[in-house]
Design a protein around this motif. Structure first.
Motif, PDB file in Angstrom:
ATOM      1  N   ALA A   1       0.842  -1.202   0.000  1.00  0.00           N
ATOM      2  CA  ALA A   1       0.000   0.000   0.000  1.00  0.00           C
ATOM      3  C   ALA A   1       0.873   1.247   0.000  1.00  0.00           C
ATOM      4  O   ALA A   1       0.617   2.200  -0.754  1.00  0.00           O
ATOM      5  CB  ALA A   1      -0.931  -0.008   1.211  1.00  0.00           C
TER       6      ALA A   1
ATOM      7  N   ARG B   1       2.495   1.674  -3.447  1.00  0.00           N
ATOM      8  CA  ARG B   1       1.554   2.209  -4.438  1.00  0.00           C
ATOM      9  C   ARG B   1       1.279   3.690  -4.199  1.00  0.00           C
ATOM     10  O   ARG B   1       1.095   4.456  -5.136  1.00  0.00           O
ATOM     11  CB  ARG B   1       0.248   1.417  -4.411  1.00  0.00           C
ATOM     12  N   TYR B   2       1.264   4.054  -2.928  1.00  0.00           N
ATOM     13  CA  TYR B   2       1.033   5.465  -2.596  1.00  0.00           C
ATOM     14  C   TYR B   2       2.166   6.328  -3.128  1.00  0.00           C
ATOM     15  O   TYR B   2       1.946   7.384  -3.703  1.00  0.00           O
ATOM     16  CB  TYR B   2       0.898   5.623  -1.075  1.00  0.00           C
TER      17      TYR B   2
ATOM     18  N   TRP C   1      -8.089   6.613   0.868  1.00  0.00           N
ATOM     19  CA  TRP C   1      -7.427   5.924  -0.244  1.00  0.00           C
ATOM     20  C   TRP C   1      -6.615   4.749   0.283  1.00  0.00           C
ATOM     21  O   TRP C   1      -6.672   3.646  -0.267  1.00  0.00           O
ATOM     22  CB  TRP C   1      -6.529   6.907  -0.997  1.00  0.00           C
TER      23      TRP C   1
ATOM     24  N   THR D   1      -7.187   0.769  -0.452  1.00  0.00           N
ATOM     25  CA  THR D   1      -6.073   0.019  -1.034  1.00  0.00           C
ATOM     26  C   THR D   1      -5.708  -1.183  -0.165  1.00  0.00           C
ATOM     27  O   THR D   1      -5.522  -2.292  -0.670  1.00  0.00           O
ATOM     28  CB  THR D   1      -4.850   0.937  -1.226  1.00  0.00           C
TER      29      THR D   1
END
Length: 140
Positions: A41, A44-45, A58, A62
């Motif tokens: 996570a 991806r952030y 978000w 995720t």
């Protein structure tokens, strides 16, 4: 002395919400995969920060999606392994011949018994009659 540079938005959001991400992953998975989910996570952030002004939402979405994917993959893997597993190891021809010889010897020994003993053993072990029923049937 120069002031410390402000962390970028992704770094700041992750430092603020990192424990939330780990807690959520722990609640959803409660095993060794939770660190992987939390790390993914965060990765991806950093790779593509959301346009949303709500990074916590978000991150929550995720983490939930990653946890769901992890659980789904684990279930598929377990099902695949179960289908591919043999029920029992295959026995060799020598093992089966030895087992057949033991069975033949046992059958000969039972058939050589006196009729009352033979009938009792056959009722107990072949027909599955319990001792109480057998005693009642034989008048004991």
């Amino acid at each position: 002395m120069e002031p410390e540079p402000m962390p970028s938005f992704p770094e700041q959001a992750l430092s603020e919400h990192g424990s939330f991400v780990r807690r959520l992953a722990r609640r959803l998975l409660a095993d060794a995969h939770l660190a992987d989910v939390a790390q993914e996570a965060g990765s991806r952030y950093f790779a593509a920060p959301p346009a949303s002004s709500n990074p916590r939402g978000w991150l929550a979405r995720t983490v939930r999606n990653l946890a769901t994917n992890t659980l789904r993959a684990r279930a598929r893997r377990a099902e695949h392994e179960q289908r591919g597993a043999r029920a029992e190891p295959l026995r060799s021809g020598a093992d089966e011949a030895e087992q057949a010889e033991i069975l033949r010897t046992l059958v000969e020994a039972v058939l050589a018994l006196e009729p009352a003993q033979r009938d009792t053993l056959l009722a107990l072990y072949f027909r599955g009659v319990d001792a109480k029923t057998l005693a009642r049937e034989s008048g004991v």
